[in-house]
Motif scaffolding. Structure first.
Motif, PDB file in Angstrom:
ATOM      1  N   GLY A 226       0.733  -1.236  -0.028  1.00 21.97           N
ATOM      2  CA  GLY A 226       0.062  -0.013   0.204  1.00 21.97           C
ATOM      3  C   GLY A 226       0.692   1.053   0.026  1.00 21.97           C
ATOM      4  O   GLY A 226       0.246   2.430   0.448  1.00 21.97           O
ATOM      5  N   ASP A 228       4.588   3.158  -1.848  1.00 20.39           N
ATOM      6  CA  ASP A 228       5.565   3.109  -3.000  1.00 20.39           C
ATOM      7  C   ASP A 228       7.128   3.792  -2.385  1.00 20.39           C
ATOM      8  O   ASP A 228       7.312   5.025  -2.630  1.00 20.39           O
ATOM      9  CB  ASP A 228       5.278   3.711  -4.280  1.00 20.39           C
ATOM     10  N   ASP A 256      -0.493  -3.773  -4.147  1.00 24.41           N
ATOM     11  CA  ASP A 256      -0.866  -2.597  -4.575  1.00 24.41           C
ATOM     12  C   ASP A 256      -1.710  -2.825  -5.763  1.00 24.41           C
ATOM     13  O   ASP A 256      -1.615  -3.616  -6.460  1.00 24.41           O
ATOM     14  CB  ASP A 256       0.261  -1.618  -5.134  1.00 24.41           C
ATOM     15  N   SER A 260       3.052   0.355  -9.401  1.00 21.89           N
ATOM     16  CA  SER A 260       3.747   1.269  -8.697  1.00 21.89           C
ATOM     17  C   SER A 260       5.225   1.054  -9.319  1.00 21.89           C
ATOM     18  O   SER A 260       5.521   0.352  -9.955  1.00 21.89           O
ATOM     19  CB  SER A 260       3.991   1.472  -7.349  1.00 21.89           C
ATOM     20  N   GLY A 376      -1.986   3.496   1.890  1.00 22.63           N
ATOM     21  CA  GLY A 376      -2.929   2.664   1.060  1.00 22.63           C
ATOM     22  C   GLY A 376      -3.605   1.427   1.696  1.00 22.63           C
ATOM     23  O   GLY A 376      -4.792   1.147   1.091  1.00 22.63           O
ATOM     24  N   TYR A 717      -3.423   8.174  -5.533  1.00 19.96           N
ATOM     25  CA  TYR A 717      -1.881   7.784  -5.246  1.00 19.96           C
ATOM     26  C   TYR A 717      -1.157   9.017  -5.301  1.00 19.96           C
ATOM     27  O   TYR A 717      -1.765  10.165  -5.736  1.00 19.96           O
ATOM     28  CB  TYR A 717      -1.502   6.473  -6.060  1.00 19.96           C
TER      29      TYR A 717
END
Length: 850
Positions: A226, A228, A256, A260, A376, A717
């Motif tokens: 969740g 990067d 995710d 990413s 995330g 994001y």
């Protein structure tokens, strides 16, 4: 990166406009222009060049919450280049792309250059404030008079202060001092809209409510969940430095729903169905236990050594002897025994065989397996339990305090004097008057983390008279908070609003007084503390350049000036308190705001550079000049297993799979309201009842919008170029936006899986409207395989209708460039933490051709 001729000319024109300067509130966006020099194309005799003369000066980046130690190359009084501080043990002397935007941000011609006063009483989106320039003296007089009107009327509690990005001096001099001495309890920090729900994972298991550090040098299996960390979510330079090593020697797993930067380089990509992170984590935990892959040194084992964790079967708690943990068998019996890979596949849409493969890789590498959890996985309604479920995997791996670190001992800093004797009876009464406007502490808002900032507008809409004077600094909630339209409505009704800010943002358009702020990295004073790579550190911010604009630092300069005005008008308490802060060498108090800024920085950091004996960590720094030159001080390296042996800060002093910590705190909240914890969970929107509420478990995601009406799940994001969301007015941000996977330069796109596009008859380049229960935005479509079917993904940052000429399509007419995610993200919260919900698929949308 390849640039077309058109793109190069456009970028050059934008850079030329920036270098030549322009009015701060000009309306036209930079466009391709003729060569700015009359004889630019006439051949000239070549001249030998010489290196620019200047020096590297230490400071600290504030582009994210890592706050990396950096150095600025200053030539002729101007900052021209940026690099990581070469002695930094946390960023290894490097800085991520955000850091390189600092010079453009500092010299942005659209900055607010002088104090401004509103002359148009009407407020609203697109309404011209008709600002006129005024002096700092006039601005401070106006603000002080408005504040004293409240004191004189016996209602200081109707002052509200809200802060965005800040440093430690804010905690001591502005946020932590001004409201208390003045007499209001209505002060709120922005952090609840950032990532607070993820802190509930470590907080309710090991008693550590904070961002974790990771010993990536020792990590052999990195599970990025969740977030990067190659692009955002803190520690970017350290992750970039170590990532390739982990890829080469071990396993990288990315959880995710979008591809990413980290997922693109991972060995395993798990495009989880948004909101089902708890189910996936439970299925992984189930495999780890049934296959005996847990770390016995940390967790313990069955008395006879035989693994009794069998799918669907209860286990006698007495059969298992735990070491550093508490409640493992309770967790199994209440939640995990039925969370098979098949169940995980059904809920998360990750294939069962991949769940098995990933769980085995994690167990094989333990205890050198790090589950790096980001917002995330947790910033959604019911997100507290997702955070617990994901973070508990670190407990099973035994990686707590091995490669997943709580944080090294902090660098030594001074404590500021107590404010107690400066708080008069009016202030004491005002601080206790009225309920917190964020609703924390109410029956349906436990907010165990302490704040529910994005709930403030909901309560102000119910009671507009609760705030008469509002101060705010370095924030832009009309753009950065979900349910953004609520902030437009609220800010239009606040009687008096003073905004301390660098650029004329959306929130600034509602201000009565605008106070131009410094960019503290290049123009301010502070001591920033943080940790990474196993080290804590204190890093200086200093004022190494010649300020181009008439700006002042909100955390120290502005509050000092305001305190002097309040004293001159009959309220000396704040100024008298500031006078107790003396220069550690001369013993003198400040006589002006610039002295106050430097003195408070010197005072805070004195234990580092004035110590008689070297503090633990780096070699002794002798004197202020040496500290300014080095720019930072490291504490000692993190001590492995420091929480083991009953030293965790949880209620049981162990790592809690059954959270006695949550049980106690939720019980206290229920007792306050004379009810049960089950009732609290019911009114707060959670599904768990009884003991299930105290173990990590899967809560079915709450979705705003039916699948029939809103068939797509929206994924928000962050860009690797977002400097806390403040870089969209920079030409470099727009030009290099394509570095974010799937994105384009000088535009704004929503990404959709090609299969969904084909089904709807949509193609790349189509203009589409995204609609949710909260609102609609119109952007370009891009078909992209890097987002799972049934979801659409869009990067946060674009969609400004104010801020400057580059960030907007037409600043003068309030026409946005692209769409703001927060226009369509529904206002909702994880009520156990108080965190804003912005991830986890809680917002359903539909996509139609515009």
């Amino acid at each position: 990166m390849k640039l077309t001729r058109r793109e190069f000319i456009r970028a050059s024109a934008a850079s030329a406009a920036w270098m030549l300067g322009a009015n701060a509130l000009a309306a036209d966006k930079p466009k391709a222009a003729p060569m700015p020099f009359k004889n630019a194309l006439i051949p000239r005799k070549a001249r030998s060049s010489t290196p620019a003369k200047g020096e590297w000066i230490a400071s600290t980046c504030q582009g994210c919450t890592q706050w990396c130690a950096i150095q600025l190359y200053v030539s002729g009084g101007r900052a021209t280049r940026v690099r990581g501080n070469e002695i930094s043990k946390s960023n290894h002397g490097y800085v991520c792309p955000r850091g390189h935007l600092i010079p453009q941000q500092t010299y942005d011609p659209d900055r607010v250059k002088v104090p401004l006063k509103r002359t148009n009483p009407l407020k609203g989106r697109g309404i011209d404030p008709k600002f006129v320039p005024i002096s700092w003296d006039e601005a401070m007089n106006i603000v002080a008079d408005k504040m004293l009107e409240l004191r004189n009327a016996g209602e200081p509690e109707k002052l509200m202060y809200m802060r965005g990005r800040y440093g430690p001096l804010s905690q001591e001099l502005l946020y932590g001092t001004l409201p208390k001495i003045f007499g209001t309890g209505q002060y709120f920090s922005h952090s609840a809209i950032c990532a607070e729900a993820e802190k509930m994972g470590p907080g309710l298991t090991q008693g550590f409510y904070g961002y974790r550090d990771y010993d990536l040098e020792k990590t052999n299996c990195l599970v990025i969940w969740g977030c990067d960390p190659l692009a955002s979510n803190r520690q970017v330079p350290n992750t970039i430095h170590r990532f390739h090593e982990i890829v080469a020697r071990g396993t990288v797993i990315a959880v995710d729903p979008r591809l990413s930067n980290a997922a693109a380089k991972a060995h395993e990509w798990l495009p989880v169905k948004p909101g089902t992170d708890g189910a996936l984590a439970g299925a992984i935990a189930h495999v780890i236990l049934t296959e005996g892959l847990w770390n016995r040194e940390f967790v313990g084992d069955f008395k006879d050594g035989k693994n009794l964790f069998v799918a669907g079967e209860m286990v006698d708690e007495a059969a298992f002897v735990e070491k550093e943990t508490s409640g493992l068998v309770k967790w199994w019996n209440l939640e995990l025994k039925d969370r098979t890979p098949a169940f995980g596949e059904k809920e998360s849409l990750i294939p069962a065989d991949q769940i098995l493969r990933v769980a085995r890789a994690m167990g094989k590498a333990a205890p050198n397996t790090a589950v790096w959890m980001g917002p995330g996985a947790a910033m959604m309604p019911r997100g507290t339990y997702a955070a617990m479920a994901v973070y508990a995997l670190n407990g099973l791996m035994g990686s707590i305090d091995v490669v997943v670190l709580e944080g090294a001992p902090g660098a030594p800093l001074n404590k500021f004097p107590s404010t107690e004797k400066f708080i008069d009876e009016v202030a004491k009464k005002g601080s206790k008057t009225g309920k917190k406007l964020d609703g924390r502490g109410e029956k349906n808002m436990p907010a165990l983390m302490g704040s529910a900032m994005n709930n403030v507008p909901n309560n102000l809409l119910k009671d507009p008279g609760a705030v008469k004077v509002m101060l705010a600094s370095w924030n832009n909630y009309n753009h950065s908070a979900t349910g953004a339209s609520r902030w437009d409505e609220v800010m239009a009704k606040v009687p008096f609003f003073a905004h301390m800010v660098t650029n004329p943002s959306e929130m600034t358009q509602f201000a009565d007084i605008v106070l131009p702020s410094t960019h503290n990295t290049t123009e301010g004073w502070n001591i920033i503390t943080n940790g990474s790579n196993g080290y804590s550190y204190a890093s200086i911010q200093q004022n190494p350049i010649k300020r181009v604009f008439d700006v002042k630092q909100e955390e120290n300069e502005v509050v000092w000036l305001l305190a002097q005005k309040l004293k001159a008008k009959g309220f000396p308490n704040l100024a008298d308190y500031y006078d107790t802060i003396k220069d550690p060498e001369t013993g003198k108090a400040a006589t002006n705001e610039l002295e106050f800024a430097e003195i408070t920085t010197r005072f805070l950091s004195a234990p580092i550079w004035m110590a008689k004996e070297a503090p633990k960590g780096d070699a002794q720094i002798k004197g202020w000049a040496e500290f300014k030159a080095k720019g930072m001080f490291h504490g000692p390296r993190y001590t492995p297993k420091k929480g083991w042996g009953g030293k965790f800060k949880s209620e049981t002093r162990k790592f809690e799979f059954y959270s006695a910590t949550l049980k106690k705190r939720l019980g206290e909240h229920a007792k306050k309201h004379e009810t049960t914890t089950d009732d609290i969970l019911t009114v707060s929107g959670y599904t768990a009842r009884g003991d299930l509420a105290f173990v990590p478990h899967y809560e079915v995601p709450k979705r705003n919008g039916s699948l029939e009406e809103f068939p797509f799940t929206f994924i928000d994001y962050k860009s690797r170029l977002n400097r806390e969301g403040r870089s969209q007015n920079l030409p470099w941000y727009q030009e290099f936006k394509k570095v974010d996977p799937g994105d384009v330069s000088w535009g704004d796109v929503v990404k959709m899986n090609p299969a969904d596009g084909a089904r709807l008859g949509l193609k790349t380049g189509d203009k589409v409207t995204i609609t949710s229960q909260a609102g609609s935005i119109t952007v370009d479509l891009k078909l992209w395989e890097g987002v799972r079917p049934g979801t659409v993904a869009k990067c946060y940052g674009q969609g400004h209708w104010a801020y400057g000429r580059v960030a907007t399509k037409d600043y003068a007419k309030a026409v946005p460039l692209g769409g703001n995610n927060n226009t369509i993200l529904v206002d909702d919260l994880d009520r156990l933490s108080g965190s804003t919900a912005r991830n986890g698929g809680f917002t359903g949308v539909r996509i139609t051709k515009a």
